[in-house]
Design a protein around this motif. Structure first.
Motif, mmCIF file in Angstrom:
data_model
loop_
_atom_site.group_PDB
_atom_site.id
_atom_site.type_symbol
_atom_site.label_atom_id
_atom_site.label_comp_id
_atom_site.label_asym_id
_atom_site.label_seq_id
_atom_site.Cartn_x
_atom_site.Cartn_y
_atom_site.Cartn_z
ATOM 1 N N ALA A 143 0.856 -1.188 0.000
ATOM 2 C CA ALA A 143 0.000 0.000 0.000
ATOM 3 C C ALA A 143 0.894 1.241 0.000
ATOM 4 N N PHE A 144 0.531 2.243 -0.802
ATOM 5 C CA PHE A 144 1.378 3.437 -0.933
ATOM 6 C C PHE A 144 0.504 4.672 -0.767
ATOM 7 N N HIS A 145 0.830 5.486 0.240
ATOM 8 C CA HIS A 145 0.033 6.669 0.547
ATOM 9 C C HIS A 145 0.927 7.907 0.580
ATOM 10 N N THR A 146 0.758 8.793 -0.398
ATOM 11 C CA THR A 146 1.462 10.074 -0.399
ATOM 12 C C THR A 146 0.535 11.088 0.249
ATOM 13 N N MET A 147 0.845 11.479 1.479
ATOM 14 C CA MET A 147 -0.070 12.289 2.278
ATOM 15 C C MET A 147 0.348 13.752 2.374
ATOM 16 N N GLY A 148 1.578 14.076 1.984
ATOM 17 C CA GLY A 148 2.044 15.454 2.065
ATOM 18 C C GLY A 148 1.722 16.228 0.805
ATOM 19 N N GLU A 149 1.981 17.532 0.858
ATOM 20 C CA GLU A 149 1.744 18.400 -0.297
ATOM 21 C C GLU A 149 3.017 19.109 -0.731
ATOM 22 N N GLY A 150 4.153 18.587 -0.310
ATOM 23 C CA GLY A 150 5.420 19.223 -0.664
ATOM 24 C C GLY A 150 6.159 19.650 0.574
ATOM 25 N N PHE A 151 7.387 20.107 0.386
ATOM 26 C CA PHE A 151 8.194 20.532 1.512
ATOM 27 C C PHE A 151 7.642 21.814 2.125
ATOM 28 N N THR A 152 7.922 22.025 3.397
ATOM 29 C CA THR A 152 7.312 23.110 4.162
ATOM 30 C C THR A 152 7.599 24.482 3.552
ATOM 31 N N TRP A 153 8.771 24.639 2.965
ATOM 32 C CA TRP A 153 9.098 25.942 2.370
ATOM 33 C C TRP A 153 8.324 26.187 1.075
ATOM 34 N N GLU A 154 7.735 25.132 0.527
ATOM 35 C CA GLU A 154 6.919 25.284 -0.674
ATOM 36 C C GLU A 154 5.468 25.624 -0.320
ATOM 37 N N THR A 155 4.921 24.949 0.692
ATOM 38 C CA THR A 155 3.520 25.174 1.043
ATOM 39 C C THR A 155 3.338 26.488 1.795
ATOM 40 N N GLN A 156 4.255 26.807 2.712
ATOM 41 C CA GLN A 156 4.212 28.041 3.504
ATOM 42 C C GLN A 156 2.888 28.184 4.252
ATOM 43 N N LYS A 215 1.501 26.523 7.679
ATOM 44 C CA LYS A 215 1.729 25.621 8.805
ATOM 45 C C LYS A 215 0.464 24.878 9.207
ATOM 46 N N THR A 216 -0.666 25.565 9.184
ATOM 47 C CA THR A 216 -1.921 24.913 9.571
ATOM 48 C C THR A 216 -2.221 23.751 8.642
ATOM 49 N N ARG A 217 -2.103 23.996 7.339
ATOM 50 C CA ARG A 217 -2.372 22.938 6.359
ATOM 51 C C ARG A 217 -1.358 21.815 6.489
ATOM 52 N N ASP A 218 -0.073 22.158 6.652
ATOM 53 C CA ASP A 218 0.972 21.136 6.804
ATOM 54 C C ASP A 218 0.701 20.272 8.030
ATOM 55 N N THR A 219 0.263 20.901 9.119
ATOM 56 C CA THR A 219 -0.030 20.159 10.345
ATOM 57 C C THR A 219 -1.197 19.209 10.123
ATOM 58 N N ASP A 265 8.072 7.692 5.477
ATOM 59 C CA ASP A 265 9.068 8.476 4.759
ATOM 60 C C ASP A 265 8.971 9.959 5.121
ATOM 61 N N GLU A 266 10.074 10.523 5.580
ATOM 62 C CA GLU A 266 10.199 11.934 5.963
ATOM 63 C C GLU A 266 9.377 12.307 7.192
ATOM 64 N N ILE A 267 9.025 11.329 8.012
ATOM 65 C CA ILE A 267 8.290 11.663 9.241
ATOM 66 C C ILE A 267 9.132 12.523 10.177
ATOM 67 N N ASN A 268 10.452 12.367 10.114
ATOM 68 C CA ASN A 268 11.300 13.155 11.006
ATOM 69 C C ASN A 268 11.179 14.651 10.755
ATOM 70 N N ILE A 269 10.891 15.033 9.515
ATOM 71 C CA ILE A 269 10.691 16.455 9.220
ATOM 72 C C ILE A 269 9.399 16.942 9.871
ATOM 73 N N ALA A 270 8.352 16.133 9.763
ATOM 74 C CA ALA A 270 7.089 16.496 10.414
ATOM 75 C C ALA A 270 7.260 16.592 11.928
ATOM 76 N N LEU A 271 8.068 15.715 12.491
ATOM 77 C CA LEU A 271 8.331 15.757 13.929
ATOM 78 C C LEU A 271 9.178 16.974 14.298
ATOM 79 N N ARG A 272 10.128 17.303 13.446
ATOM 80 C CA ARG A 272 11.005 18.449 13.725
ATOM 81 C C ARG A 272 10.207 19.739 13.850
ATOM 82 N N TYR A 273 9.199 19.903 12.986
ATOM 83 C CA TYR A 273 8.389 21.127 13.008
ATOM 84 C C TYR A 273 7.176 21.013 13.933
ATOM 85 N N ASP A 274 7.140 19.934 14.719
ATOM 86 C CA ASP A 274 6.070 19.722 15.704
ATOM 87 C C ASP A 274 4.688 19.625 15.067
#
Length: 204
Positions: free
Chosen positions: A90-103, A105-109, A134-143
């Protein structure tokens, strides 16, 4: 020293090493689902994790991937899994891009929280041998996700034989503490610093 003598000396040395190795290996009898962390500034964190996912696929072992940050951009790994192995991975792409692209925070959270909810669902499913976050550590870094929730879940709810792989820079100390295997990718050189952009087949 003659060539024959050197070969004999080498063979004896390797025989001793093998005996010592066999003795060590005889003591390693336990099996468990591992918590695996790939972190660091160097390239290869996700690539190494996907290598393990493809090993599971090759062994007909059910597995799953949740991408926390990467958005809709096509990648070789995702395209291959979705086209060739959707029944086993199963493959789930749940993000919308890197944080500096979306700008945003509410949506990223919100997206990260949704990804974590999906991740818990997949990890709880005992049919999944491995789940890659994949890349969960970035989500954790930004709380965007509470590290205490992640740690508590992995310690208390992860099925005993399920492997969970967590990637991304700046892994939290709390995650490293509970992990069974932690690899830090060290950056020595990177072509991006020389003006070379990400390339198909190398980065994606």
């Amino acid at each position: 020293m003659t060539e024959d003598a050197d070969a004999e000396r080498h063979a004896m040395k390797m025989a001793k090493k093998k005996a010592a190795r066999d003795k060590i290996m005889a003591t390693k009898t336990d099996k468990k689902g591992l918590i695996i962390v790939h972190t660091g500034k160097g390239k290869g964190k996700s690539s190494a994790a996907f290598g393990m996912i493809f090993r599971c696929i090759a062994h007909d072992m059910q597995c799953a991937v949740v991408q926390f940050i990467k958005g809709g951009m096509s990648t070789g790994e995702r395209d291959m899994i979705l086209s060739k192995f959707p029944d086993i991975c199963a493959f789930h792409t749940m993000g919308e891009g890197f944080t500096w692209e979306t700008q945003d925070k509410t949506r990223d959270t919100e997206m990260a929280q949704a990804a974590w909810g999906k991740a818990k669902e997949l990890i709880r499913d005992p049919s999944n041998t491995m789940v890659l976050l994949d890349e969960i550590n970035i989500a954790l870094r930004y709380d965007y996700i509470d590290i205490n929730d992640v740690v508590t879940f992995l310690v208390e709810e992860k099925p005993e034989m399920t492997h969970v792989v967590l990637t991304g820079r700046n892994a939290k100390d709390e995650l490293i503490e509970i992990a069974d295997l932690v690899t830090e990718m060290e950056l020595i050189k990177h072509p991006f610093r020389s003006g070379i952009k990400a390339q198909i087949g190398v980065e994606f």
